[in-house]
Write an enzyme that holds these catalytic residues in place. Structure first.
Site, PDB file in Angstrom:
ATOM      1  N   ARG A  61       0.781  -1.071  -0.018  1.00 19.25           N
ATOM      2  CA  ARG A  61      -0.039   0.017  -0.080  1.00 19.25           C
ATOM      3  C   ARG A  61       0.693   1.274   0.129  1.00 19.25           C
ATOM      4  O   ARG A  61       0.578   2.434  -0.783  1.00 19.25           O
ATOM      5  CB  ARG A  61      -0.973  -0.065   1.285  1.00 19.25           C
ATOM      6  CG  ARG A  61      -2.094  -0.698   1.145  1.00 19.25           C
ATOM      7  CD  ARG A  61      -2.551  -1.306   2.381  1.00 19.25           C
ATOM      8  NE  ARG A  61      -1.533  -2.300   2.710  1.00 19.25           N
ATOM      9  CZ  ARG A  61      -1.742  -3.682   2.422  1.00 19.25           C
ATOM     10  NH1 ARG A  61      -3.063  -3.893   1.842  1.00 19.25           N
ATOM     11  NH2 ARG A  61      -0.724  -4.488   2.571  1.00 19.25           N
ATOM     12  N   THR A  62       1.901   1.518   0.934  1.00 16.37           N
ATOM     13  CA  THR A  62       2.586   2.563   1.037  1.00 16.37           C
ATOM     14  C   THR A  62       3.141   2.708  -0.264  1.00 16.37           C
ATOM     15  O   THR A  62       3.443   3.998  -0.844  1.00 16.37           O
ATOM     16  CB  THR A  62       3.455   2.471   2.530  1.00 16.37           C
ATOM     17  OG1 THR A  62       2.711   2.220   3.236  1.00 16.37           O
ATOM     18  CG2 THR A  62       4.113   3.790   2.681  1.00 16.37           C
ATOM     19  N   LYS A  90      28.085  -3.517  -3.228  1.00 10.30           N
ATOM     20  CA  LYS A  90      29.603  -3.476  -3.382  1.00 10.30           C
ATOM     21  C   LYS A  90      30.063  -2.991  -2.079  1.00 10.30           C
ATOM     22  O   LYS A  90      31.326  -2.381  -1.977  1.00 10.30           O
ATOM     23  CB  LYS A  90      30.130  -2.379  -4.523  1.00 10.30           C
ATOM     24  CG  LYS A  90      29.564  -2.797  -5.769  1.00 10.30           C
ATOM     25  CD  LYS A  90      29.814  -1.989  -6.778  1.00 10.30           C
ATOM     26  CE  LYS A  90      28.923  -1.991  -7.995  1.00 10.30           C
ATOM     27  NZ  LYS A  90      28.921  -0.850  -9.059  1.00 10.30           N
ATOM     28  N   ARG A 111      11.285   3.892   3.356  1.00  8.04           N
ATOM     29  CA  ARG A 111      10.704   2.945   4.500  1.00  8.04           C
ATOM     30  C   ARG A 111      12.211   2.069   4.883  1.00  8.04           C
ATOM     31  O   ARG A 111      12.896   1.540   3.888  1.00  8.04           O
ATOM     32  CB  ARG A 111       9.836   1.708   3.856  1.00  8.04           C
ATOM     33  CG  ARG A 111       9.488   0.858   4.916  1.00  8.04           C
ATOM     34  CD  ARG A 111       8.330   0.098   4.631  1.00  8.04           C
ATOM     35  NE  ARG A 111       7.307   0.849   4.960  1.00  8.04           N
ATOM     36  CZ  ARG A 111       5.607   0.282   4.723  1.00  8.04           C
ATOM     37  NH1 ARG A 111       5.856  -1.052   4.441  1.00  8.04           N
ATOM     38  NH2 ARG A 111       4.692   1.049   5.284  1.00  8.04           N
ATOM     39  N   HIS A 141       5.006   5.475  11.645  1.00  3.39           N
ATOM     40  CA  HIS A 141       4.644   5.440  10.273  1.00  3.39           C
ATOM     41  C   HIS A 141       3.648   6.541  10.097  1.00  3.39           C
ATOM     42  O   HIS A 141       2.455   6.292  10.071  1.00  3.39           O
ATOM     43  CB  HIS A 141       3.895   4.022  10.021  1.00  3.39           C
ATOM     44  CG  HIS A 141       3.571   3.584   8.688  1.00  3.39           C
ATOM     45  ND1 HIS A 141       3.633   4.627   7.757  1.00  3.39           N
ATOM     46  CD2 HIS A 141       3.057   2.422   8.171  1.00  3.39           C
ATOM     47  CE1 HIS A 141       3.526   3.835   6.649  1.00  3.39           C
ATOM     48  NE2 HIS A 141       2.791   2.674   6.729  1.00  3.39           N
TER      49      HIS A 141
HETATM   50  N1   CP Z   1      -0.266  -0.079   5.974  1.00  2.53           N
HETATM   51  C1   CP Z   1       0.972  -0.173   5.266  1.00  2.53           C
HETATM   52  O1   CP Z   1       1.740   0.364   5.638  1.00  2.53           O
HETATM   53  O2   CP Z   1       0.994  -1.277   4.356  1.00  2.53           O
HETATM   54  P1   CP Z   1       2.099  -1.623   3.528  1.00  2.53           P
HETATM   55  O3   CP Z   1       3.032  -2.201   4.463  1.00  2.53           O
HETATM   56  O4   CP Z   1       1.554  -2.715   2.433  1.00  2.53           O
HETATM   57  O5   CP Z   1       2.754  -0.465   2.887  1.00  2.53           O
END
Ligand code: CP
Length: 318
Positions: A61-62, A90, A111, A141
């Protein structure tokens, strides 16, 4: 500008005013995007910008909602998801990798499994570089929290009782969202989890709103206006303890205990926290959250580039 920062790092940085303005901007953008003329216009407003998605943890999703938010705004995207294809194999450090691609782009969406690395890159890159935390280990998050906040706002924000249910120890979405809801009048938070998976004190110490900790979901299920479910976050390690995850789930046996006007949220992905049959229930809003996430990210990126209002009729951004 609504949000003063060129960076989206954590929930603490947002005031209630920032959050409410962002919610209104999302609605305005969605309204513009409802016509083909509007969509074409949106595609022009940041078409001189480039972004990179640097994802060192799995995501559906993110990643995809940010990528599509960039497409909506005309931002060109590149990505590193698999570092076996980058010069990190490397021996290049992550910081050097990021300093390298910061020469090519205007926006870094990252992320990372570490809770702190987002702060390190923020400290090491020029202020003008836009940086978004798309998940920092088990800590925060913030963009998930912003879309969750927007979803709750659409159903009424103040004086709500909200239950967070599941692995709250490592559930970064809960940690970030609790800090946003902490800014709202009349909020009461229930943290519902087996004792060994309860939310940590570092979050509780920052809360000014009323809250309760419990391991008994049955006790709170009928009291709350929002039920926010999360899965066991076992990517951060398993547990020797045997946990009956059914006690922290919603299914046909307990759905009717939830208030008729409550909403059920989940950041997804889910396992058995919410049975598929619950999806048809009018209170289930987690698929709506997914869609809200893309539009919230469009609005957030606009705001980070100084576009805090958009007026389609006059073709004006300001
Ligand atoms: N909600 C969420 O962060 O989903 P993903 O891990 O799929 O990005």
């Amino acid at each position: 500008m609504i949000i003063i920062n060129t960076k989206c790092i954590n929930s603490q940085q947002y005031s209630l005013e920032n959050l409410l303005n962002l919610c209104k901007l999302i609605d305005k953008i969605r309204n513009i995007a409802s016509t083909s003329e509007g969509l074409k216009y949106l595609k022009t407003i940041l078409s001189d910008k480039r972004a990179i998605l640097y994802f060192k943890q799995a995501s559906t999703r993110t990643f995809l909602s940010f990528e599509n938010a960039c497409h909506i705004l005309g931002i060109s995207c590149s990505e590193i998801r698999d570092t076996s294809t980058s010069s990190e194999v490397k021996g290049e450090s992550e910081l050097d990798a990021i300093k390298t691609f910061s020469q090519y782009v205007d926006l870094i969406i990252m992320r990372h499994p570490s809770s702190d690395f987002i702060y390190e890159i923020s400290d090491n890159l020029p202020n003008v570089m836009r940086i978004i935390n798309a998940g920092s280990g088990s800590n925060q998050h913030p963009t998930q929290a912003l879309l969750d906040f927007y979803t709750i706002w659409k159903y009424g924000l103040e004086n709500k009782k909200i239950a967070f249910v599941g692995d709250l120890l490592r559930g970064r979405t809960v940690r970030s969202l609790a800090l946003l809801l902490n800014k709202v009048n009349g909020t009461k938070l229930y943290f519902v989890s087996p004792k060994s998976f309860q939310i940590k004190d570092d979050i509780l110490e920052q809360l000014n709103v009323e809250y309760e900790l419990t391991d008994d979901f049955e006790k709170v299920i009928s009291k709350v206006d929002v039920v926010y479910m999360v899965r066991l976050q076992d990517e951060y390690g398993g547990t020797n303890e045997i946990i009956d995850t059914n006690k922290y789930s919603i299914n046909s046996n307990n759905i009717n205990k939830i208030k008729d006007d409550a909403i059920i949220l989940h950041p997804l992905p889910r396992r058995n926290e919410i049975s598929v049959e619950v999806d048809k229930d009018k209170r289930a809003k987690y698929w709506e959250q997914v869609e809200n996430g893309m539009w919230m990210r469009v609005a957030l990126i606009c705001d980070m580039f100084g576009i805090s209002n958009i007026d389609l009729l006059n073709n004006k951004i300001y």
